[in-house]
Design a protein around this motif. Structure first.
Motif, short mmCIF file in Angstrom:
data_model
loop_
_atom_site.label_atom_id
_atom_site.label_comp_id
_atom_site.label_asym_id
_atom_site.label_seq_id
_atom_site.Cartn_x
_atom_site.Cartn_y
_atom_site.Cartn_z
N THR A 1 -13.15 -5.08 9.87
CA THR A 1 -12.67 -5.49 8.70
C THR A 1 -12.42 -4.33 8.11
OG1 THR A 1 -14.64 -6.99 8.32
CG2 THR A 1 -13.99 -6.10 6.38
N VAL A 2 -12.86 -3.14 8.52
CA VAL A 2 -12.41 -1.81 7.85
C VAL A 2 -10.74 -1.45 8.29
CG1 VAL A 2 -12.73 0.82 7.88
CG2 VAL A 2 -14.63 -0.74 7.65
N ALA A 3 -10.76 -1.71 9.69
CA ALA A 3 -9.18 -1.69 10.25
C ALA A 3 -8.33 -2.64 9.47
CB ALA A 3 -9.33 -1.92 11.62
N SER A 4 -8.63 -3.75 9.35
CA SER A 4 -7.80 -4.87 8.52
C SER A 4 -7.66 -4.37 7.27
CB SER A 4 -8.50 -6.16 8.60
OG SER A 4 -7.96 -7.30 8.12
N PHE A 5 -8.47 -3.81 6.46
CA PHE A 5 -8.22 -3.42 5.13
C PHE A 5 -7.21 -2.13 5.17
CE2 PHE A 5 -12.22 -5.55 3.46
CZ PHE A 5 -11.48 -6.41 2.90
N GLY A 6 -7.47 -1.39 6.27
CA GLY A 6 -6.60 -0.21 6.61
C GLY A 6 -5.29 -0.57 6.72
N THR A 7 -4.75 -1.83 7.46
CA THR A 7 -3.34 -2.31 7.48
C THR A 7 -2.81 -2.76 6.29
OG1 THR A 7 -4.02 -4.43 8.12
CG2 THR A 7 -3.75 -2.67 9.80
N PHE A 8 -3.99 -3.16 5.41
CA PHE A 8 -3.55 -3.73 3.80
C PHE A 8 -3.30 -2.64 3.26
CE2 PHE A 8 -5.70 -4.38 -0.05
CZ PHE A 8 -4.90 -5.21 -0.68
N ALA A 9 -3.89 -1.71 3.12
CA ALA A 9 -3.72 -0.24 2.30
C ALA A 9 -2.36 0.25 2.66
CB ALA A 9 -4.74 0.71 2.62
N THR A 10 -1.77 0.24 3.78
CA THR A 10 -0.57 0.75 4.22
C THR A 10 0.64 -0.03 3.30
OG1 THR A 10 -0.12 -0.85 6.13
CG2 THR A 10 -1.25 1.15 6.59
N GLY A 11 0.41 -1.18 2.82
CA GLY A 11 1.57 -1.64 2.29
C GLY A 11 1.64 -1.01 0.64
N TYR A 12 0.19 -0.71 0.29
CA TYR A 12 0.18 0.09 -0.90
C TYR A 12 0.64 1.39 -0.98
CZ TYR A 12 -2.08 -3.84 -3.34
OH TYR A 12 -2.46 -5.07 -3.83
N LEU A 13 0.54 2.05 0.27
CA LEU A 13 0.94 3.44 0.56
C LEU A 13 2.37 3.58 0.36
CD1 LEU A 13 -1.56 4.76 3.13
CD2 LEU A 13 -1.32 5.68 0.74
N ALA A 14 3.17 2.65 0.80
CA ALA A 14 4.73 2.45 0.83
C ALA A 14 5.19 1.82 -0.38
CB ALA A 14 5.01 1.28 1.97
N ARG A 15 4.54 1.50 -1.28
CA ARG A 15 4.91 1.00 -2.52
C ARG A 15 5.87 2.15 -3.21
NH1 ARG A 15 1.04 -3.53 -5.03
NH2 ARG A 15 2.13 -2.77 -6.94
N PRO A 16 4.95 3.27 -3.48
CA PRO A 16 5.97 4.33 -4.28
C PRO A 16 7.21 4.84 -3.57
CG PRO A 16 3.53 4.91 -3.90
CD PRO A 16 3.86 3.76 -3.31
N LEU A 17 7.34 4.63 -2.22
CA LEU A 17 8.59 4.90 -1.54
C LEU A 17 9.52 3.75 -2.06
CD1 LEU A 17 10.30 6.38 0.67
CD2 LEU A 17 9.15 4.77 2.14
N GLY A 18 8.94 2.62 -1.87
CA GLY A 18 9.87 1.57 -2.47
C GLY A 18 10.47 1.69 -3.89
N GLY A 19 9.36 2.21 -4.63
CA GLY A 19 9.81 2.55 -6.12
C GLY A 19 10.83 3.49 -6.04
#
Length: 445
Positions: free
Chosen positions: A57-75
């Protein structure tokens, strides 16, 4: 209902811009939040099956978090070109990128089929999702705000309202799929269907978006755009950017808690997966009304009073949220989610579309609004991961600590909001930021 052919061009374009922004947001967040729901109930079993359940579950949420880490780059990426070339072109690109990434997630082989390459590919596609949604929000909000001549809070709120509506569609798609299939079939292939269906939403969204014209506010400064919008934001009003991040942080921490972490927590507490998803779908549908309602009110009373009141109430609510879930009562679970996601969270989240737009000058507004919003958005991606880690370390008894973290983020938001001047009366046609560094604190505009 008036015939659209008799509608003045400016009003017709406003309607198209608002519709486009709402549908675009629905498409983006259907895909983005579908991953969030799947991360809580599917991916830990499909892509991290070699780990024990809590670690998975922690690992799954970790991959979920990568999307948010990439959002500022997209911005930053789409903001740069959106400030130089225009808002519309970037919004078409972000929508296509998100749709393609989501369809590919639905086609991914599992860990059992290709081993470690499966989670690696999953993370890569999640990063692309993050870049897409990072560029989408700022442009969508600006399309509505810069076409509007009044009531910016109302019109920009439809972009933010697209997020919970996308959640309704994504959780609904997973719910229907899971209800008609056995658990074995759902985990084997059924979970892929909602991801593949995103191609339908993509086609509808593109049809509407391609009919919207560039904003008149941008057209007025097209010949005076800056070559480096990011440098303009960082050099001209860095304090405003930091305060903007603080303003939005608690809304995203609350969002990550209510729409992602609470799914896994509720299931672990004893609720069935379907029960939690049903309650989340109900609260997400009602959140659409809450976001539009509170945002419209912010046009009358200002952005600051609404956001501050929401942050204070959410800080207190964080201490009763988990006790309500721990009762094991389905009604109390539904009340907790509705109160949190459909009433309190929209007070903090709804006015952000207009507020971020009003903080920056036209020449770098796409970049500034996107970066501030997406940096704050890290709270939604990192909060579930942090809370899962805290819970794992404490053996499932970390809810008080989690509530304290939520309250601390809300306090930060209150401080940052009060440090900014009221922006609801700002004229976006003037190519100046709504709030200058020299006057960050103090009185209202």
């Amino acid at each position: 209902m008036p015939n659209l052919s008799d509608t003045p061009p400016s009003r017709l374009q406003l309607r198209r811009a608002v519709t486009s922004s709402f549908l675009g947001s629905v498409v983006e967040y259907y895909d983005f939040l579908l991953y969030a729901t799947a991360a809580a109930v599917v991916f830990n079993k499909v892509f991290f099956s070699a780990l024990d359940p809590l670690t998975a579950t922690v690992a799954s949420f970790g991959t979920f978090a990568t999307g948010y880490l990439a959002r500022p780059l997209g911005g930053v990426i789409f903001g740069h070109f959106g400030d130089r070339l225009g808002r519309k072109r970037m919004l078409v690109l972000t929508m296509v990128l998100m749709g393609v990434a989501s369809v590919l997630i639905g086609l991914l082989p599992t860990y059992a089929q290709i081993g470690v390459l499966a989670p690696v590919a999953l993370v890569t596609l999640r990063i692309l999702q993050g870049i897409a949604v990072g560029g989408e929000w700022g442009g969508a909000v600006l399309m509505s705000a810069e076409h509007a001549t009044s009531r910016r809070g109302l019109w920009t709120s439809f972009t933010n309202a697209g997020a919970p509506f996308g959640m309704v569609l994504s959780t609904g798609a997973l719910t229907v799929t899971a209800s008609v299939l056995s658990d074995e079939a759902f985990l084997s292939w059924g979970w892929r269907i909602p991801f593949l269906l995103s191609v339908v939403l993509l086609a509808i969204g593109l049809f509407v978006r391609l009919r919207v014209e560039e904003t008149p506010v941008f057209e007025a400064v097209r010949d005076r755009t800056t070559r480096a919008p990011l440098l303009d934001v960082l050099r001209t009003h860095p304090k405003v950017l930091l305060l903007g991040v603080g303003v939005g942080l608690s809304a995203f921490v609350a969002q990550g808690t209510l729409t992602t972490y609470l799914i896994a927590y509720g299931v672990r507490t004893g609720f069935t997966r379907q029960t939690v998803l049903n309650c989340l779908t109900l609260s997400s549908a009602l959140a659409v009304i809450g976001i539009i309602g509170w945002s419209a009110l912010s046009d009358r009373v200002g952005r600051r009073p609404i956001v501050v009141a929401g942050a204070v109430l959410m800080a207190a609510f964080g201490f009763v949220l988990f006790p309500m879930v721990n009762t094991g009562d389905t009604v109390l679970l539904a009340v907790a989610l509705v109160l949190g996601q459909a009433v309190l969270h929209p007070m903090m989240y709804g006015p952000l579309g207009a507020l971020y737009t009003e903080l920056f000058a036209t020449r770098s507004r796409y970049t500034g609004a996107s970066l501030g919003y997406q940096l704050a958005g890290l709270g939604a991606g990192l909060a579930p991961l942090l809370f899962a880690q805290l819970d794992a370390s404490a053996g499932g008894t970390a809810t008080t600590t989690i509530s304290l973290v939520i309250a601390a983020c809300c306090l930060l938001t209150v401080v940052c909001v009060l440090a900014l001047r009221e922006t609801s009366r700002q004229d976006l046609t003037t190519d100046t930021p709504a709030v200058r560094d020299s006057g960050v604190a103090g009185t209202t505009v």
